[in-house]
Design a protein around this motif. Structure first.
Motif, PDB file in Angstrom:
ATOM      1  N   LEU A 281       0.829  -1.213   0.000  1.00 34.05           N
ATOM      2  CA  LEU A 281       0.000   0.000   0.000  1.00 34.05           C
ATOM      3  C   LEU A 281       0.862   1.262   0.000  1.00 34.05           C
ATOM      4  O   LEU A 281       0.548   2.248  -0.679  1.00 34.05           O
ATOM      5  N   LYS A 282       1.938   1.230   0.748  1.00 30.90           N
ATOM      6  CA  LYS A 282       2.826   2.389   0.786  1.00 30.90           C
ATOM      7  C   LYS A 282       3.428   2.643  -0.594  1.00 30.90           C
ATOM      8  O   LYS A 282       3.559   3.792  -1.036  1.00 30.90           O
ATOM      9  N   ARG A 283       3.785   1.594  -1.289  1.00 30.93           N
ATOM     10  CA  ARG A 283       4.361   1.742  -2.620  1.00 30.93           C
ATOM     11  C   ARG A 283       3.335   2.246  -3.616  1.00 30.93           C
ATOM     12  O   ARG A 283       3.653   3.034  -4.511  1.00 30.93           O
ATOM     13  N   ARG A 284       2.085   1.810  -3.441  1.00 34.34           N
ATOM     14  CA  ARG A 284       1.022   2.262  -4.340  1.00 34.34           C
ATOM     15  C   ARG A 284       0.715   3.739  -4.140  1.00 34.34           C
ATOM     16  O   ARG A 284       0.450   4.467  -5.101  1.00 34.34           O
ATOM     17  N   ARG A 285       0.762   4.205  -2.907  1.00 38.37           N
ATOM     18  CA  ARG A 285       0.419   5.601  -2.612  1.00 38.37           C
ATOM     19  C   ARG A 285       1.554   6.552  -2.963  1.00 38.37           C
ATOM     20  O   ARG A 285       1.325   7.706  -3.313  1.00 38.37           O
ATOM     21  N   HIS A 286       2.788   6.098  -2.835  1.00 39.74           N
ATOM     22  CA  HIS A 286       3.945   6.967  -3.087  1.00 39.74           C
ATOM     23  C   HIS A 286       4.909   6.262  -4.034  1.00 39.74           C
ATOM     24  O   HIS A 286       6.023   5.891  -3.645  1.00 39.74           O
ATOM     25  N   PRO A 287       4.515   6.085  -5.293  1.00 46.53           N
ATOM     26  CA  PRO A 287       5.403   5.359  -6.223  1.00 46.53           C
ATOM     27  C   PRO A 287       6.697   6.098  -6.512  1.00 46.53           C
ATOM     28  O   PRO A 287       7.748   5.493  -6.653  1.00 46.53           O
ATOM     29  N   ALA A 288       6.615   7.491  -6.616  1.00 48.01           N
ATOM     30  CA  ALA A 288       7.817   8.264  -6.928  1.00 48.01           C
ATOM     31  C   ALA A 288       8.838   8.143  -5.814  1.00 48.01           C
ATOM     32  O   ALA A 288      10.024   7.942  -6.038  1.00 48.01           O
ATOM     33  N   ALA A 289       8.364   8.273  -4.583  1.00 54.20           N
ATOM     34  CA  ALA A 289       9.273   8.178  -3.436  1.00 54.20           C
ATOM     35  C   ALA A 289       9.900   6.803  -3.369  1.00 54.20           C
ATOM     36  O   ALA A 289      11.083   6.646  -3.068  1.00 54.20           O
ATOM     37  N   SER A 290       9.093   5.788  -3.697  1.00 53.00           N
ATOM     38  CA  SER A 290       9.631   4.426  -3.657  1.00 53.00           C
ATOM     39  C   SER A 290      10.702   4.249  -4.713  1.00 53.00           C
ATOM     40  O   SER A 290      11.746   3.653  -4.481  1.00 53.00           O
ATOM     41  N   SER A 291      10.454   4.819  -5.948  1.00 55.59           N
ATOM     42  CA  SER A 291      11.431   4.691  -7.017  1.00 55.59           C
ATOM     43  C   SER A 291      12.714   5.420  -6.672  1.00 55.59           C
ATOM     44  O   SER A 291      13.816   4.923  -6.912  1.00 55.59           O
TER      45      SER A 291
END
Length: 302
Positions: A281-291
């Motif tokens: 869920l965290k990756r889905r909400r903040h994809p740019a930050a994760s990348s």
């Protein structure tokens, strides 16, 4: 060379330098060096995709192990509850003749904890001592050969005596003579030592740490062909003169923690799912930050 010739050479050189100065220099464009394209962290086939597949496979393996352990404990729970119910039923049942226990054993049936009534004469000289504790006190269970009416022998666990009363001379009142009748519970013999952690029986000191019926028979000087292949524990209705041995020492309470173990394994599986779901869920909400985080990690590693 005369002065006139020198003047001509100087003029020619000066003209050449002026002509060179008037021609603008040719600019050579820099060579284009092809740059290697670095795949994006979130691009298909990128480094993070391989890591995601590996992590997903690891999570699935962990879930499979945890769920399997939980299911195994549920099976053990059902088995243990069935065993406890069977023991309770047999403990409260009416005693049967010794011949019924023998017949059941010959048919290969389970005779453990079945109530039985027996009679015969105790051979106190052949009693064997099994190291045990009773109500927190160390001592021994006294296994005494009971000679039956037909001349065969049955080892009977008469009960517990404290450590200092191991020798029969210290409890002479309890060495009953003549024919006795009592009730108790049939107990199966052990095929082998239950664990490598169990000490070896000390035949010289007549101290047994596990019920080796063959060794008990031989050390008591009995004929193995005429010894019944099981034991009987005297129940609490047996009252010996002087109070020893103390009858009724059979252990019926079996530990049953399998439900707790099953809930633990299933709980760990749910916790793992919760962690994975939270990260997803965290990756889905903040994809740019994760990348960016993944790219930063890769840059640092390189």
């Amino acid at each position: 060379m005369n002065d006139r010739e020198k003047g001509s050479v100087v003029k020619a050189k000066a003209g050449t330098d002026m002509a060179q100065a008037q021609v603008p220099p040719t600019e050579v464009p820099p060579a284009e060096v092809p740059s290697a394209e670095v795949p994006r962290a979130d691009a298909p086939g990128g480094p993070s995709r391989g890591r995601a597949i590996l992590a997903g496979a690891l999570v699935l393996v962990c879930l499979a192990v945890l769920v399997s352990l939980g299911a195994w404990q549920v099976e053990r729970l059902q088995w243990k509850e069935g065993l406890i119910a069977k023991i309770t039923e047999r403990r409260d049942a009416a005693p049967v003749p010794l011949s019924a226990i023998e017949a059941a054993g010959k048919r290969g049936e389970d005779i453990e904890f079945r109530r039985v009534e027996i009679s015969g004469t105790f051979d106190h000289a052949g009693e064997r001592h099994f190291f045990a504790t009773h109500q927190g006190q160390p001592g021994f269970y006294v296994y005494t050969p009971l000679t039956l009416d037909d001349g065969r022998t049955l080892f009977v666990n008469r009960g517990f005596v404290p450590y200092e009363m191991k020798e029969a001379a210290r409890r002479e009142q309890g060495q009953v003579a003549g024919v006795v009748s009592l009730t108790g519970y049939a107990r199966q013999k052990l095929a082998a030592k239950p664990s490598s952690l169990v000490p070896d029986n000390d035949l010289a000191k007549n101290i047994f740490y596990w019920k080796d019926i063959a060794a008990m028979t031989a050390s008591a000087g009995l004929d193995a062909a005429r010894v019944l292949p099981f034991f009987v524990d005297a129940d609490a209705t047996t009252k010996n003169p002087g109070g020893f041995p103390v009858g009724g020492v059979t252990q019926f309470d079996l530990p049953n923690n399998h439900l707790q173990y099953a809930l633990t394994w299933y709980g760990l599986a749910l916790a793992l799912l919760g962690v994975v779901a939270g990260l997803w869920l965290k990756r889905r909400r903040h994809p740019a930050a994760s990348s960016k985080a993944i790219a930063s990690t890769e840059t640092t590693a390189s």
